[in-house]
Design a protein around this motif. Sequence first.
Motif, mmCIF file in Angstrom:
data_model
loop_
_atom_site.group_PDB
_atom_site.id
_atom_site.type_symbol
_atom_site.label_atom_id
_atom_site.label_comp_id
_atom_site.label_asym_id
_atom_site.label_seq_id
_atom_site.Cartn_x
_atom_site.Cartn_y
_atom_site.Cartn_z
ATOM 1 N N GLU A 60 0.847 -1.185 0.000
ATOM 2 C CA GLU A 60 0.000 0.000 0.000
ATOM 3 C C GLU A 60 0.883 1.236 0.000
ATOM 4 O OE1 GLU A 60 -4.090 1.180 2.405
ATOM 5 O OE2 GLU A 60 -2.439 0.257 3.483
ATOM 6 N N LYS A 61 0.609 2.156 -0.878
ATOM 7 C CA LYS A 61 1.335 3.433 -0.968
ATOM 8 C C LYS A 61 2.841 3.220 -0.970
ATOM 9 C CE LYS A 61 -2.390 5.976 1.224
ATOM 10 N NZ LYS A 61 -2.983 6.151 2.551
ATOM 11 N N GLY A 62 3.280 2.230 -1.718
ATOM 12 C CA GLY A 62 4.713 1.989 -1.848
ATOM 13 C C GLY A 62 5.340 1.265 -0.680
ATOM 14 N N GLU A 63 4.517 0.849 0.290
ATOM 15 C CA GLU A 63 5.060 0.120 1.442
ATOM 16 C C GLU A 63 4.605 -1.333 1.423
ATOM 17 O OE1 GLU A 63 5.378 3.643 4.823
ATOM 18 O OE2 GLU A 63 4.214 1.839 5.232
ATOM 19 N N LEU A 64 5.582 -2.206 1.593
ATOM 20 C CA LEU A 64 5.289 -3.628 1.693
ATOM 21 C C LEU A 64 5.353 -4.010 3.171
ATOM 22 C CD1 LEU A 64 5.009 -6.369 0.013
ATOM 23 C CD2 LEU A 64 7.438 -6.634 0.486
ATOM 24 N N THR A 65 4.234 -4.485 3.707
ATOM 25 C CA THR A 65 4.175 -4.870 5.118
ATOM 26 C C THR A 65 4.017 -6.377 5.228
ATOM 27 O OG1 THR A 65 3.124 -2.778 5.667
ATOM 28 C CG2 THR A 65 2.960 -4.533 7.308
ATOM 29 N N LEU A 66 4.937 -7.002 5.946
ATOM 30 C CA LEU A 66 4.834 -8.431 6.242
ATOM 31 C C LEU A 66 4.380 -8.575 7.684
ATOM 32 C CD1 LEU A 66 8.336 -9.654 4.990
ATOM 33 C CD2 LEU A 66 6.292 -9.210 3.633
ATOM 34 N N HIS A 67 3.395 -9.411 7.887
ATOM 35 C CA HIS A 67 2.952 -9.671 9.253
ATOM 36 C C HIS A 67 2.619 -11.147 9.396
ATOM 37 C CE1 HIS A 67 0.250 -9.749 12.753
ATOM 38 N NE2 HIS A 67 1.072 -8.823 13.198
ATOM 39 N N GLY A 68 3.114 -11.755 10.451
ATOM 40 C CA GLY A 68 2.818 -13.164 10.701
ATOM 41 C C GLY A 68 2.484 -13.356 12.164
ATOM 42 N N ARG A 69 1.487 -14.170 12.422
ATOM 43 C CA ARG A 69 1.049 -14.391 13.794
ATOM 44 C C ARG A 69 1.376 -15.824 14.176
ATOM 45 N NH1 ARG A 69 -4.328 -14.560 16.715
ATOM 46 N NH2 ARG A 69 -5.146 -15.523 14.849
ATOM 47 N N VAL A 94 9.906 0.033 2.321
ATOM 48 C CA VAL A 94 9.496 0.937 1.251
ATOM 49 C C VAL A 94 10.081 0.366 -0.036
ATOM 50 C CG1 VAL A 94 9.712 3.253 0.298
ATOM 51 C CG2 VAL A 94 9.415 2.937 2.759
ATOM 52 N N VAL A 95 9.234 0.157 -1.003
ATOM 53 C CA VAL A 95 9.653 -0.497 -2.240
ATOM 54 C C VAL A 95 9.625 0.517 -3.375
ATOM 55 C CG1 VAL A 95 9.117 -2.365 -3.833
ATOM 56 C CG2 VAL A 95 8.752 -2.693 -1.396
ATOM 57 N N ALA A 100 6.628 -4.043 -10.016
ATOM 58 C CA ALA A 100 5.249 -4.129 -10.509
ATOM 59 C C ALA A 100 4.362 -4.612 -9.363
ATOM 60 C CB ALA A 100 5.175 -5.086 -11.691
ATOM 61 N N ALA A 101 3.743 -3.647 -8.673
ATOM 62 C CA ALA A 101 3.038 -3.939 -7.420
ATOM 63 C C ALA A 101 1.924 -4.972 -7.605
ATOM 64 C CB ALA A 101 2.458 -2.645 -6.845
ATOM 65 N N ASP A 102 1.273 -4.936 -8.764
ATOM 66 C CA ASP A 102 0.140 -5.845 -8.964
ATOM 67 C C ASP A 102 0.584 -7.272 -9.262
ATOM 68 O OD1 ASP A 102 1.266 -4.877 -11.302
ATOM 69 O OD2 ASP A 102 -0.575 -5.128 -12.463
ATOM 70 N N LYS A 103 1.881 -7.485 -9.382
ATOM 71 C CA LYS A 103 2.360 -8.836 -9.709
ATOM 72 C C LYS A 103 3.126 -9.482 -8.556
ATOM 73 C CE LYS A 103 2.443 -7.999 -14.649
ATOM 74 N NZ LYS A 103 3.260 -7.363 -15.690
ATOM 75 N N ILE A 104 3.065 -8.878 -7.376
ATOM 76 C CA ILE A 104 3.765 -9.437 -6.221
ATOM 77 C C ILE A 104 3.082 -10.730 -5.790
ATOM 78 C CG2 ILE A 104 4.411 -9.038 -3.799
ATOM 79 C CD1 ILE A 104 4.486 -6.027 -4.469
ATOM 80 N N PRO A 118 8.211 -8.780 -8.986
ATOM 81 C CA PRO A 118 8.688 -8.617 -10.361
ATOM 82 C C PRO A 118 8.954 -7.146 -10.677
ATOM 83 C CG PRO A 118 6.674 -9.922 -10.269
ATOM 84 C CD PRO A 118 6.857 -9.298 -8.925
ATOM 85 N N LYS A 119 9.957 -6.918 -11.507
ATOM 86 C CA LYS A 119 10.245 -5.540 -11.916
ATOM 87 C C LYS A 119 9.282 -5.127 -13.027
ATOM 88 C CE LYS A 119 15.167 -6.046 -10.927
ATOM 89 N NZ LYS A 119 16.521 -6.061 -11.508
#
Lengths: 132, 148
Positions: A60-69, A94-95, A100-104, A118-119
Amino acid sequence: MLDTAIKNGGTEQAQATGENADVRAVTVTPRVDILETENEFLLLADLPGVKSDDVDIRFEKGELTLHGRRLPSFPGKGVAHREHPATNYQRVFVVADTVAADKITAELKDGVLTVRLPKVEAVKPKKISVRG
Amino acid sequence: MNRIRRNPLGALFNEVNSMQEEFARLFGRVSPFGTGPVPLAAPVNVWEDDQALYVEVDLPGVDPAKLDVTVTEGNQLTIQGERAAPDIAGATWVRQERPIGPFVREVALPALVDADKVEAGYENGVLRLTLPKHEAVKPRKIQVKAGA
Protein backbone atom coordinates in the motif's frame (compact mmCIF):
# COMPACT_ATOMS: atom_id res chain seq x y z
CA MET A 1 14.90 8.89 -5.06
CA LEU A 2 14.85 5.74 -3.08
CA ASP A 3 18.52 5.04 -3.62
CA THR A 4 19.37 5.97 -0.06
CA ALA A 5 20.94 3.87 2.65
CA ILE A 6 19.07 0.85 3.89
CA LYS A 7 17.30 1.62 7.07
CA ASN A 8 17.23 -1.63 8.89
CA GLY A 9 14.58 -1.80 11.51
CA GLY A 10 13.95 -3.62 14.71
CA THR A 11 11.16 -3.06 17.11
CA GLU A 12 10.81 -5.43 19.95
CA GLN A 13 7.80 -4.59 21.93
CA ALA A 14 6.44 -6.58 24.82
CA GLN A 15 2.68 -6.65 24.94
CA ALA A 16 1.22 -8.34 27.96
CA THR A 17 -2.05 -9.78 26.75
CA GLY A 18 -2.83 -12.03 29.68
CA GLU A 19 -1.72 -13.22 33.05
CA ASN A 20 -0.46 -16.55 31.75
CA ALA A 21 3.10 -16.09 30.49
CA ASP A 22 2.31 -18.45 27.63
CA VAL A 23 -0.23 -16.02 26.22
CA ARG A 24 2.16 -13.08 26.26
CA ALA A 25 3.17 -12.14 22.75
CA VAL A 26 5.89 -9.84 21.49
CA THR A 27 6.39 -8.36 18.07
CA VAL A 28 9.78 -9.09 16.56
CA THR A 29 11.45 -8.17 13.30
CA PRO A 30 12.00 -11.27 11.18
CA ARG A 31 15.37 -11.70 9.53
CA VAL A 32 15.30 -11.31 5.78
CA ASP A 33 17.42 -11.93 2.73
CA ILE A 34 16.87 -9.81 -0.36
CA LEU A 35 18.14 -10.96 -3.72
CA GLU A 36 17.89 -9.32 -7.11
CA THR A 37 17.75 -11.00 -10.49
CA GLU A 38 17.27 -9.44 -13.91
CA ASN A 39 13.52 -9.72 -13.69
CA GLU A 40 12.59 -9.56 -10.03
CA PHE A 41 13.47 -9.03 -6.41
CA LEU A 42 13.17 -11.92 -3.97
CA LEU A 43 12.53 -11.31 -0.30
CA LEU A 44 13.02 -14.28 2.04
CA ALA A 45 11.87 -13.98 5.64
CA ASP A 46 12.16 -16.45 8.53
CA LEU A 47 8.72 -16.94 10.08
CA PRO A 48 9.05 -20.19 12.04
CA GLY A 49 5.84 -21.52 13.52
CA VAL A 50 3.55 -19.38 11.35
CA LYS A 51 0.88 -21.08 9.23
CA SER A 52 0.10 -19.66 5.79
CA ASP A 53 -3.37 -18.62 7.00
CA ASP A 54 -1.73 -16.45 9.65
CA VAL A 55 0.45 -14.47 7.24
CA ASP A 56 -0.69 -11.08 6.07
CA ILE A 57 1.17 -9.30 3.28
CA ARG A 58 0.06 -5.87 2.19
CA PHE A 59 1.32 -3.48 -0.42
CA GLU A 60 0.00 0.00 0.00
CA LYS A 61 1.33 3.43 -0.97
CA GLY A 62 4.71 1.99 -1.85
CA GLU A 63 5.06 0.12 1.44
CA LEU A 64 5.29 -3.63 1.69
CA THR A 65 4.17 -4.87 5.12
CA LEU A 66 4.83 -8.43 6.24
CA HIS A 67 2.95 -9.67 9.25
CA GLY A 68 2.82 -13.16 10.70
CA ARG A 69 1.05 -14.39 13.79
CA ARG A 70 2.41 -17.31 15.74
CA LEU A 71 0.02 -19.08 18.04
CA PRO A 72 1.08 -20.71 21.32
CA SER A 73 2.13 -24.30 20.64
CA PHE A 74 1.16 -26.09 23.82
CA PRO A 75 -1.49 -24.03 25.57
CA GLY A 76 -2.25 -25.41 28.98
CA LYS A 77 1.09 -27.13 29.45
CA GLY A 78 3.57 -25.81 31.96
CA VAL A 79 6.54 -23.86 30.65
CA ALA A 80 9.79 -25.59 31.63
CA HIS A 81 12.29 -23.62 29.57
CA ARG A 82 11.78 -20.63 27.31
CA GLU A 83 14.07 -18.98 24.80
CA HIS A 84 11.45 -17.22 22.74
CA PRO A 85 7.91 -16.10 23.48
CA ALA A 86 4.80 -16.49 21.40
CA THR A 87 5.58 -14.09 18.64
CA ASN A 88 4.12 -11.73 16.14
CA TYR A 89 6.44 -10.97 13.27
CA GLN A 90 6.25 -7.64 11.52
CA ARG A 91 8.43 -5.74 9.12
CA VAL A 92 7.77 -2.91 6.72
CA PHE A 93 9.73 -2.00 3.59
CA VAL A 94 9.50 0.94 1.25
CA VAL A 95 9.65 -0.50 -2.24
CA ALA A 96 10.78 1.45 -5.27
CA ASP A 97 8.32 2.08 -8.07
CA THR A 98 10.40 -0.14 -10.32
CA VAL A 99 8.46 -3.05 -8.79
CA ALA A 100 5.25 -4.13 -10.51
CA ALA A 101 3.04 -3.94 -7.42
CA ASP A 102 0.14 -5.85 -8.96
CA LYS A 103 2.36 -8.84 -9.71
CA ILE A 104 3.77 -9.44 -6.22
CA THR A 105 3.32 -13.05 -5.08
CA ALA A 106 4.24 -14.88 -1.90
CA GLU A 107 4.71 -18.43 -0.72
CA LEU A 108 5.33 -19.90 2.74
CA LYS A 109 7.27 -23.13 3.05
CA ASP A 110 8.97 -24.66 6.08
CA GLY A 111 8.69 -21.40 8.00
CA VAL A 112 10.34 -19.33 5.26
CA LEU A 113 8.26 -16.72 3.45
CA THR A 114 9.34 -16.02 -0.13
CA VAL A 115 7.95 -12.82 -1.65
CA ARG A 116 8.53 -12.31 -5.38
CA LEU A 117 8.50 -8.71 -6.56
CA PRO A 118 8.69 -8.62 -10.36
CA LYS A 119 10.25 -5.54 -11.92
CA VAL A 120 8.23 -3.34 -14.24
CA GLU A 121 9.01 -3.96 -17.90
CA ALA A 122 10.71 -0.58 -18.30
CA VAL A 123 13.61 -1.47 -15.97
CA LYS A 124 14.24 -5.03 -17.12
CA PRO A 125 17.43 -5.40 -19.11
CA LYS A 126 16.87 -5.49 -22.83
CA LYS A 127 19.13 -6.85 -25.45
CA ILE A 128 19.52 -4.29 -28.18
CA SER A 129 20.13 -5.78 -31.56
CA VAL A 130 22.52 -3.88 -33.78
CA ARG A 131 21.67 -3.67 -37.42
CA GLY A 132 24.63 -3.98 -39.68
CA MET B 1 26.99 -19.16 -5.13
CA ASN B 2 25.33 -15.85 -5.54
CA ARG B 3 27.30 -12.67 -5.89
CA ILE B 4 27.26 -10.17 -3.07
CA ARG B 5 26.48 -6.60 -3.80
CA ARG B 6 29.04 -4.57 -1.90
CA ASN B 7 27.34 -1.25 -2.02
CA PRO B 8 24.08 -1.22 -0.07
CA LEU B 9 23.38 2.31 -1.24
CA GLY B 10 21.99 0.93 -4.45
CA ALA B 11 19.34 -1.06 -2.69
CA LEU B 12 15.78 -0.49 -3.70
CA PHE B 13 14.39 -1.42 -0.33
CA ASN B 14 14.13 1.10 2.42
CA GLU B 15 12.94 0.20 5.78
CA VAL B 16 10.39 2.01 7.84
CA ASN B 17 11.29 0.75 11.30
CA SER B 18 13.95 1.94 13.74
CA MET B 19 17.69 1.42 13.50
CA GLN B 20 17.93 -1.03 16.37
CA GLU B 21 18.45 -4.11 14.25
CA GLU B 22 21.10 -2.38 12.16
CA PHE B 23 23.17 -1.65 15.24
CA ALA B 24 22.83 -5.24 16.39
CA ARG B 25 24.00 -6.24 12.94
CA LEU B 26 26.98 -3.92 12.93
CA PHE B 27 28.12 -4.85 16.42
CA GLY B 28 28.41 -8.55 16.21
CA ARG B 29 25.35 -10.46 15.20
CA VAL B 30 26.09 -10.36 11.50
CA SER B 31 29.38 -9.16 10.18
CA PRO B 32 29.09 -6.24 7.78
CA PHE B 33 32.33 -7.29 6.09
CA GLY B 34 31.05 -10.25 4.18
CA THR B 35 32.46 -13.02 6.38
CA GLY B 36 28.97 -14.44 6.52
CA PRO B 37 26.21 -14.48 9.06
CA VAL B 38 26.16 -16.15 12.46
CA PRO B 39 24.93 -19.76 12.78
CA LEU B 40 21.24 -20.42 13.09
CA ALA B 41 20.26 -19.65 16.67
CA ALA B 42 17.72 -22.51 16.85
CA PRO B 43 15.94 -21.24 19.98
CA VAL B 44 14.41 -23.96 22.15
CA ASN B 45 11.22 -23.88 24.19
CA VAL B 46 10.21 -26.70 26.52
CA TRP B 47 6.80 -27.42 28.03
CA GLU B 48 5.89 -30.23 30.36
CA ASP B 49 3.10 -32.12 32.01
CA ASP B 50 3.12 -35.22 34.22
CA GLN B 51 3.76 -37.58 31.33
CA ALA B 52 6.18 -35.88 28.96
CA LEU B 53 8.33 -32.96 27.89
CA TYR B 54 7.33 -31.09 24.75
CA VAL B 55 10.19 -29.40 22.93
CA GLU B 56 9.97 -26.89 20.11
CA VAL B 57 13.01 -25.73 18.14
CA ASP B 58 12.79 -22.97 15.52
CA LEU B 59 14.56 -24.23 12.40
CA PRO B 60 13.03 -22.38 9.45
CA GLY B 61 14.16 -23.54 6.03
CA VAL B 62 16.11 -26.54 7.31
CA ASP B 63 15.80 -29.88 5.52
CA PRO B 64 14.31 -32.19 8.19
CA ALA B 65 15.96 -35.20 6.53
CA LYS B 66 19.33 -33.72 7.46
CA LEU B 67 18.46 -33.04 11.08
CA ASP B 68 20.25 -35.14 13.66
CA VAL B 69 18.44 -35.34 17.00
CA THR B 70 19.94 -37.33 19.88
CA VAL B 71 19.22 -37.81 23.57
CA THR B 72 22.11 -38.97 25.74
CA GLU B 73 22.33 -39.65 29.46
CA GLY B 74 18.58 -39.37 29.70
CA ASN B 75 18.42 -35.59 29.56
CA GLN B 76 21.01 -34.17 27.14
CA LEU B 77 19.24 -33.17 23.95
CA THR B 78 21.42 -32.41 20.93
CA ILE B 79 20.14 -31.08 17.61
CA GLN B 80 22.50 -30.78 14.67
CA GLY B 81 21.84 -29.73 11.13
CA GLU B 82 22.68 -27.34 8.39
CA ARG B 83 20.80 -24.61 6.62
CA ALA B 84 21.63 -24.08 2.97
CA ALA B 85 21.97 -20.61 1.49
CA PRO B 86 19.36 -19.67 -1.08
CA ASP B 87 20.85 -20.47 -4.45
CA ILE B 88 19.03 -18.56 -7.12
CA ALA B 89 20.62 -18.51 -10.54
CA GLY B 90 22.04 -15.17 -11.53
CA ALA B 91 20.95 -13.44 -8.34
CA THR B 92 22.80 -10.64 -6.59
CA TRP B 93 22.58 -10.21 -2.82
CA VAL B 94 20.98 -6.98 -1.73
CA ARG B 95 20.78 -7.95 1.91
CA GLN B 96 21.67 -11.06 3.89
CA GLU B 97 20.54 -11.48 7.47
CA ARG B 98 19.29 -15.06 7.60
CA PRO B 99 21.85 -17.38 9.15
CA ILE B 100 23.25 -20.20 7.02
CA GLY B 101 25.61 -23.11 7.50
CA PRO B 102 25.93 -25.86 10.11
CA PHE B 103 24.59 -25.47 13.64
CA VAL B 104 24.54 -27.46 16.88
CA ARG B 105 22.20 -26.91 19.80
CA GLU B 106 22.63 -28.70 23.11
CA VAL B 107 20.04 -28.42 25.83
CA ALA B 108 19.88 -30.02 29.26
CA LEU B 109 16.29 -31.17 29.64
CA PRO B 110 14.59 -30.45 32.96
CA ALA B 111 13.69 -34.13 33.51
CA LEU B 112 14.95 -37.60 32.60
CA VAL B 113 13.21 -38.93 29.48
CA ASP B 114 12.79 -42.29 27.83
CA ALA B 115 15.04 -41.85 24.79
CA ASP B 116 13.55 -44.87 22.99
CA LYS B 117 10.07 -43.34 22.86
CA VAL B 118 10.82 -39.86 21.54
CA GLU B 119 8.55 -38.65 18.75
CA ALA B 120 9.73 -35.96 16.34
CA GLY B 121 7.96 -33.94 13.67
CA TYR B 122 8.82 -30.91 11.53
CA GLU B 123 6.16 -28.43 10.52
CA ASN B 124 6.16 -24.76 9.49
CA GLY B 125 9.90 -24.57 10.12
CA VAL B 126 9.61 -25.85 13.69
CA LEU B 127 10.96 -29.13 15.05
CA ARG B 128 8.56 -30.55 17.64
CA LEU B 129 9.60 -33.34 19.98
CA THR B 130 7.51 -35.28 22.48
CA LEU B 131 9.77 -36.92 25.04
CA PRO B 132 7.97 -39.20 27.51
CA LYS B 133 9.34 -38.83 31.00
CA HIS B 134 11.28 -41.72 32.46
CA GLU B 135 9.13 -43.94 34.65
CA ALA B 136 11.26 -43.05 37.66
CA VAL B 137 10.36 -39.36 37.49
CA LYS B 138 6.66 -39.67 36.68
CA PRO B 139 4.42 -38.73 39.56
CA ARG B 140 2.84 -41.66 41.35
CA LYS B 141 -0.34 -41.78 43.23
CA ILE B 142 0.20 -43.46 46.57
CA GLN B 143 -2.72 -45.43 47.80
CA VAL B 144 -3.36 -44.78 51.44
CA LYS B 145 -4.83 -47.78 53.15
CA ALA B 146 -7.51 -47.22 55.66
CA GLY B 147 -6.59 -48.48 59.11
CA ALA B 148 -7.34 -52.19 59.33
